[in-house]
Design an enzyme around this catalytic site. Sequence first.
Site, PDB file in Angstrom:
ATOM      1  N   CYS A   1       0.680   3.379   3.179  1.00 16.56           N
ATOM      2  CA  CYS A   1       1.334   2.669   4.291  1.00 16.56           C
ATOM      3  C   CYS A   1       2.845   2.661   4.101  1.00 16.56           C
ATOM      4  O   CYS A   1       3.606   2.790   5.066  1.00 16.56           O
ATOM      5  CB  CYS A   1       0.819   1.236   4.376  1.00 16.56           C
ATOM      6  SG  CYS A   1      -0.979   1.092   4.476  1.00 16.56           S
TER       7      CYS A   1
ATOM      8  N   CYS B   1       0.855  -1.192   0.000  1.00 13.98           N
ATOM      9  CA  CYS B   1       0.000   0.000   0.000  1.00 13.98           C
ATOM     10  C   CYS B   1       0.890   1.240   0.000  1.00 13.98           C
ATOM     11  O   CYS B   1       1.735   1.395   0.881  1.00 13.98           O
ATOM     12  CB  CYS B   1      -0.892  -0.030   1.245  1.00 13.98           C
ATOM     13  SG  CYS B   1      -1.617   1.554   1.717  1.00 13.98           S
TER      14      CYS B   1
END
Length: 466
Positions: free
Chosen positions: A395, A392
């Site tokens: 992230c 991600c």
Amino acid sequence: MSGGGAGRSAAARARLAARLLVVLGCVLTPEAQLTGVLDDCLCDIESIDDFNTFKIFPKIQKLQERDYFRYYKVNLKRPCPFWADDGHCSIKDCHVEPCPESKIPVGIKAGSANKYSKAANNSKELEDCEQANKLGAVNSTLSNQSKEAFIDWARYDDSQDHFCELDDERSPDAQYVDLLLNPERYTGYKGPSAWRVWNSIYEENCFKPRSVYRPLNPLAPSRGGDDGESFYTWLEGLCLEKRVFYKLISGLHASINLHLCANYLLEETWGKPRWGPNVKEFTRRFDPAETKGEGPRRLKNLYFLYLIELRALSKVAPYFERAVVDLYTGNGHEDAESKALLLDIFRDTKSFHMHFDEKSMFAGDKKGAKSLKEEFRLHFKNISRIMDCVGCDKCRLWGKLQTQGLGTALKILFSEKEIQSLPENSPSKGFQLTRQEIVALINAFGRLSTSIKELQNFKVLLQQTR
């Protein structure tokens, strides 16, 4: 029937609230057994809460909004160096919106990796010229490419002190990101891909033998009735340095999980998302019953990590107090205000009276201590590389930034002699920080400060539901 259902629902909420208050009470009250004073240091959690709430949190929030600290240059396209890429998250909240070059302050955009003041960069350009002349005098047959390589080697000669794998800011894949427009929050990224990242961090880099299993590891074989006691027996048998390493990683993990619980997508109607604290998610990640007692331990490690980075800020103050450092963005007025606010925060960090004593680490025989410190550094550097395996983008962004911020804090703590001998009116040739490291350091500590503040918010929310 409906009245009885509502009554049961209210009772269930009350039981949940009471149980969660036990979670927070275990961590936030000094009276509870083994909870007031943190292990491996002489500081109680209540003192950290008060210090953070009334001194640090309001100021660090303002500092993070300053141009110098809100723009972070990062390469989110670096391939994972450890396993085949398993694809990037397609959830829209995983997306990171890069900042157009036109919006980057001219002093930042025109700068290089080491640009933190106008004067320092002018000096740096002169040093590069002098270095090139010296190389030419030694061997006039060197190609321009070779000379540039030698200059780079000289400039980054302090890389042996780096605890992180730094992104090459000159890479065409490196982009500026406005951290205020790309906040850390729950994205929906989870499952085997996320587990694999954390499993690699804990299992391969925390000095742990394969025969010892972490509690609640979803990728570990079932251990029957062992609720993690064998793991903590092993952990307590380690030397201080290796225990500290594990606590730092566990604390970082807990802090990230807290951010996701506190900034959760609660609902989305007609394309308008509503973000806020999710008590149910907090329960799942930190409740003692849900985590077999792991939640409070993880939160204690968050406080320990806060102490480590707080200590680093107090130690690095002399570096920024010099006139040669002015957090250069090209806007003289804002630069002066940013530095004044930063120095004010440093004064607060120095006033804290229960700092972690880093001198207790690597204090054995010189040869053994040096070897252990290098092992410590290389393990952490490896973790910074694992962040390029996060699927991600959002992230990955915040994982890289917070890992780099912690790595910078460790670099500071173990460079005390170099910091004490800094020249007052010229750039340092011994200890120095890149702008990327400075931005990561402040924002990483800002995230920890926010985590501790969010814990207080959860406590209030739970009290309101009793």
